[in-house]
Design a protein around this motif. Structure first.
Motif, short mmCIF file in Angstrom:
data_model
loop_
_atom_site.label_atom_id
_atom_site.label_comp_id
_atom_site.label_asym_id
_atom_site.label_seq_id
_atom_site.Cartn_x
_atom_site.Cartn_y
_atom_site.Cartn_z
N UNK A 10 -14.55 4.74 2.57
CA UNK A 10 -13.21 4.08 2.42
C UNK A 10 -13.16 3.25 3.21
N UNK A 11 -13.83 3.27 4.14
CA UNK A 11 -13.59 2.09 5.27
C UNK A 11 -14.24 0.76 4.97
N UNK A 12 -15.43 0.87 4.25
CA UNK A 12 -17.64 0.41 4.43
C UNK A 12 -16.19 -0.29 2.89
N UNK A 13 -15.86 -0.06 2.55
CA UNK A 13 -15.40 -0.70 0.83
C UNK A 13 -14.39 -1.59 1.90
N UNK A 14 -13.86 -1.21 2.20
CA UNK A 14 -12.41 -2.18 2.53
C UNK A 14 -13.07 -3.14 4.26
N UNK A 15 -14.53 -3.25 4.49
CA UNK A 15 -15.06 -4.56 5.19
C UNK A 15 -14.12 -3.44 6.55
N UNK A 16 -14.24 -2.35 7.23
CA UNK A 16 -14.09 -2.14 8.19
C UNK A 16 -14.99 -1.40 8.88
N UNK A 22 -9.33 -2.04 11.90
CA UNK A 22 -9.72 -0.82 11.30
C UNK A 22 -7.61 -0.76 11.84
N UNK A 23 -7.65 -1.21 13.46
CA UNK A 23 -6.15 -1.49 13.69
C UNK A 23 -5.41 -2.15 12.70
N UNK A 24 -5.24 -3.51 11.93
CA UNK A 24 -5.42 -4.79 11.43
C UNK A 24 -5.05 -3.99 10.20
N UNK A 25 -5.55 -2.84 9.32
CA UNK A 25 -4.78 -2.52 8.60
C UNK A 25 -4.25 -1.43 8.91
N UNK A 26 -4.05 -0.84 9.67
CA UNK A 26 -3.14 -0.08 10.60
C UNK A 26 -1.67 -0.61 10.33
N UNK A 27 -1.70 -1.90 10.54
CA UNK A 27 -0.26 -2.55 10.40
C UNK A 27 0.79 -3.20 9.63
N UNK A 28 -0.35 -2.06 8.43
CA UNK A 28 0.69 -2.35 7.31
C UNK A 28 0.36 -0.65 6.76
N UNK A 49 -2.28 10.10 13.37
CA UNK A 49 -1.36 10.70 13.18
C UNK A 49 -0.01 10.78 13.17
N UNK A 50 -0.43 10.79 11.65
CA UNK A 50 0.53 10.89 10.49
C UNK A 50 -0.25 11.38 9.38
N UNK A 51 -0.37 13.15 9.15
CA UNK A 51 -0.81 13.24 8.26
C UNK A 51 -2.25 13.77 8.58
N UNK A 52 -3.27 13.38 9.34
CA UNK A 52 -4.15 13.43 10.23
C UNK A 52 -5.33 12.44 9.28
N UNK A 53 -6.33 13.17 9.74
CA UNK A 53 -7.51 12.34 8.56
C UNK A 53 -7.37 12.35 7.21
N UNK A 54 -6.77 13.41 6.46
CA UNK A 54 -6.11 12.53 5.32
C UNK A 54 -5.52 12.26 4.57
N UNK A 55 -4.06 12.04 5.55
CA UNK A 55 -3.56 10.74 5.55
C UNK A 55 -3.86 9.40 5.73
N UNK A 56 -4.84 9.19 6.59
CA UNK A 56 -5.73 7.87 6.59
C UNK A 56 -6.42 7.31 5.13
N UNK A 57 -7.31 8.36 5.11
CA UNK A 57 -7.53 8.23 3.52
C UNK A 57 -7.11 7.62 2.10
N UNK A 58 -5.69 8.60 2.58
CA UNK A 58 -6.01 8.58 1.17
C UNK A 58 -4.83 7.38 1.03
N UNK A 59 -4.69 7.02 2.09
CA UNK A 59 -3.63 4.90 1.92
C UNK A 59 -5.07 4.40 1.94
N UNK A 60 -5.94 4.54 2.48
CA UNK A 60 -7.06 3.47 1.69
C UNK A 60 -7.65 3.44 0.52
#
Length: 363
Positions: A10-16, A22-28, A49-60
């Protein structure tokens, strides 16, 4: 697929590719008070830190879907797929599902609302503020439509006598009303502790059909507004987001994330940067005009950080990207705890709000 592999793809698809990207996307994804303290304390993997790695994956996942569909008009189907991607790793039974009969949304307040916050809630046609301390004694309360028979905003009515069995049956048969006995508020997880500082009651649309009708009307309004002369994307997208979060009518958690993904979808549709707003709760606790101004400011600073990243290079330290070095030094001088967040646990909003304010002001 293992969650770390999901994140990598998912990060690769976003160009991260780097921490700064990654921090820039985290600002959202994360409010200033949590993101800034995570970076200055050198928290490992602050995005989790919110909802573990699953939370970040879901956001992406949800953001990627939105960004790949900027040519589409807003629709209930688009909202549902965005919601599905946010929820599927956490509560698959709720993923993509709108509210059902008997679901009541209540936000318990941790403190009394200020005068301006109260004014913002009272001007919102979907919300009802009930001041604290809130009790259901002596005979219980009824949540009922503000306008009889009309889905949407509700009011709370204290009964002046115990309800009869006939009255209780009539309430149970009406999807727009609910009875809470003298023992306290009845919610999905059981009895709710009496809210000392009051609460906000979200609207009830009577079930899936009523909820779908609300979101169809909201989508039509948004799509029509985009076609009007003099269209202001910040005003239109923030009004859309404000109604979406105020409706609170999708199942499960992440209502705020869902509404912000859709808001940023609207901004990027209009060729604007997404908005790194500083305080997420201001969507319901400030006036529409102030919230639009905050979202525009958040869009401007995201654009600034994006430009800075392009100029300084993708390997920039996130502390430098966000100009956090003075805060980092103050945090060290005051003996700040390294890595203060336990991923997946609830974090004390008031504590980190105070700390963030202290670090920014230098006092």
């Amino acid at each position: 697929m293992p969650i770390e592999e999901q994140i990598r793809r998912l990060e690769a698809a976003h160009g991260i590719r780097t921490d700064a990207e990654r921090a820039l996307e985290m600002s959202l994804f994360m409010e200033d008070k949590f993101r800034d303290i995570a970076y200055i304390s050198r928290q490992p993997r602050p995005e989790t830190i919110f909802d573990g790695p699953e939370g970040w994956a879901s956001w992406l996942d949800a953001r990627l879907f939105a960004r790949r569909n900027l040519d589409r008009e807003m629709s209930v189907d688009l909202m549902a797929e965005t919601h599905r991607r946010l929820q599927i790793r956490h509560s698959p039974e709720f993923a993509g599902q709108m509210g059902v009969v008997g679901k009541w949304g209540i936000a318990v307040l941790s403190r009394p609302l200020s005068r301006s916050e109260l004014a913002a809630v009272e001007e919102n046609p979907l919300l009802t503020h009930v001041p604290g301390p809130f009790r259901t004694e002596p005979h219980g309360v009824v949540f009922q439509p503000k306008v009889e028979g009309r889905p949407g905003a509700h009011v709370v009515r204290w009964l002046d006598a115990p309800p009869t069995e006939q009255e209780l049956t009539a309430i149970r048969d009406d999807p727009l009303r609910a009875y809470h006995p003298p023992e306290g508020l009845v919610v999905d997880v059981g009895r709710l502790k009496p809210p000392e500082h009051g609460m906000i009651v979200y609207p009830n649309f009577g079930g899936v059909d009523g909820t779908r009708e609300f979101y169809e009307q909201l989508s039509d309004w948004y799509n029509n507004a985009r076609r009007q002369p003099g269209y202001n994307p910040y005003q239109v997208t923030t009004e859309f987001q404000k109604q979406a979060i105020s409706a609170h009518a999708w199942q499960g958690d992440f209502h705020g994330r869902h509404s912000r993904v859709l808001m940023n979808f609207g901004l990027e549709q209009a060729g604007k940067p997404p908005s790194a707003v500083a305080e997420f709760d201001h969507d319901m606790l400030t006036s529409s005009s102030q919230w639009a101004a905050e979202v525009e400011a958040g869009s401007d600073r995201y654009g600034h950080w994006q430009h800075k990243l392009e100029q300084s290079g993708a390997d920039t330290d996130p502390v430098d990207l966000f100009d956090l070095e003075p805060m980092r030094q103050r945090y060290q001088q005051m003996g700040g705890e390294p890595s203060p967040f336990t991923p997946g646990e609830l974090h004390d909003v008031d504590k980190y709000e105070r700390l963030h304010t202290q670090l920014r002001s230098g006092t």
